[in-house]
Write a protein that holds these residues in place. Structure first.
Motif: not given
Length: 313
Positions: A181-187, A190-195, A200-203
């Motif tokens: 869960l901790i690593y899921l929250a970190q991912a 980090m994904a919030k700022h991606l275009p 979608k491509a790197s999720s």
């Protein structure tokens, strides 16, 4: 400075290869050189803390100390990677132009020109193809965390150790779930700022790490799961710092970053280096080469026939 960084990177990479190729058992270089000293430190901390939870607290303390020592390097790498990502977004219109030209290229020379222009686009505008990743930082953490893993794996003091009732020598699903869960929250952070399109491509790739951490913790000992929990907390803390600093970095890049060379400029430069050849001229030259000997041969045969006619007369 760059030369020193390059030399240190080479030294650490060679050292990592020497350690990793020796295996992870109790007689390996990893355990003898790094794991065993860390296990002794862990035991000393556990004796100092005392109580039945001493080993668990020792794992938490030594993991936290090592993470704190490397935290400035991690934050610097994360900042460089974020700035590079923002520059890439600013450069995206020019990248899209070159990608469109590459797709429409009809000849190999045109494709080569577009590829050269794409490489020059990153270089001329000071954007890293590796995403701002520091190989020195990556190489530095391998012996530290691999050695700590080896210490937890083989330390004799862990055989009967418990942490608030959880046996550290056996796998603990509670630790695995918390780490995942901790690593899921970190991912997610980090994904919030991606275009949107890049997200979608790197999720799928971004969420592989939490799944792997969860699966590995399920089969490893509770001590390894506890180590992942502490490491994940620090990683989440780094991502939170980067999240808070992101607006300031975006403002700085928007003020300072300018596209020095456009796609059109670089295509013109590439065209001079890789000129498009004219296939028709090659064919004509080849035809001329084949026809010339034939004409000469015909001329020689005519001369022989004339000489033979003179003899007969």
């Amino acid at each position: 400075m760059k030369q020193l960084k390059r030399v240190l990177t080479i030294i650490f990479v060679i050292f990592d290869i020497i350690l990793i190729t020796g295996g992870y058992d109790q007689h390996s270089r990893m355990y003898r050189w790094i794991g065993h000293p860390l296990a002794d430190i862990m035991t000393s901390i556990a004796n100092f803390v005392g109580g039945t939870n001493g080993i668990g607290w020792a794992i938490i303390i030594i993991t936290a100390v090592l993470r704190l020592i490397l935290l400035p390097f991690f934050l610097n790498q994360q900042k460089a990677s974020t700035i590079n990502q923002i520059k890439m977004q600013q450069l995206k219109p020019e990248i899209d132009k070159l990608q469109a030209i590459t797709r429409k290229a009809g000849t190999q020379q045109e494709q080569q020109q577009a590829s050269m222009a794409m490489m020059s686009l990153y270089r001329e505008n000071n954007v890293s193809l590796t995403g701002g990743i520091s190989f020195l930082t990556m190489a530095m953490q391998v012996p530290v965390f691999s050695g700590l893993y080896s210490a937890i794996l083989h330390s004799p003091s862990l055989r009967d150790a418990t942490f608030f009732g959880f046996n550290l020598n056996q796998s603990q699903i509670v630790f695995s779930v918390i780490a995942g869960l901790i690593y899921l929250a970190q991912a997610w952070l980090m994904a919030k700022h991606l275009p949107e399109e890049q997200r979608k491509a790197s999720s799928a790739m971004m969420y592989i790490s939490p799944i792997m951490i969860f699966a590995f913790s399920m089969y490893a000992s509770g001590a390894i799961g506890l180590y992942f929990i502490v490491g994940g907390i620090f990683l989440l803390f780094q991502s939170a710092i980067n999240h808070l600093q992101r607006p300031a970095m975006e403002e700085k890049v928007s003020k300072e970053f300018k596209v020095e060379k456009t796609a059109e400029d670089l295509l013109q430069s590439a065209a001079k280096k890789v000129p498009v050849t004219q296939p028709n001229s090659d064919v004509n030259e080849e035809q001329d080469d084949h026809t010339t000997p034939t004409n000469n041969k015909h001329g020689r045969n005519s001369g022989k026939q004339n000489r033979n006619q003179n003899k007969d007369n």
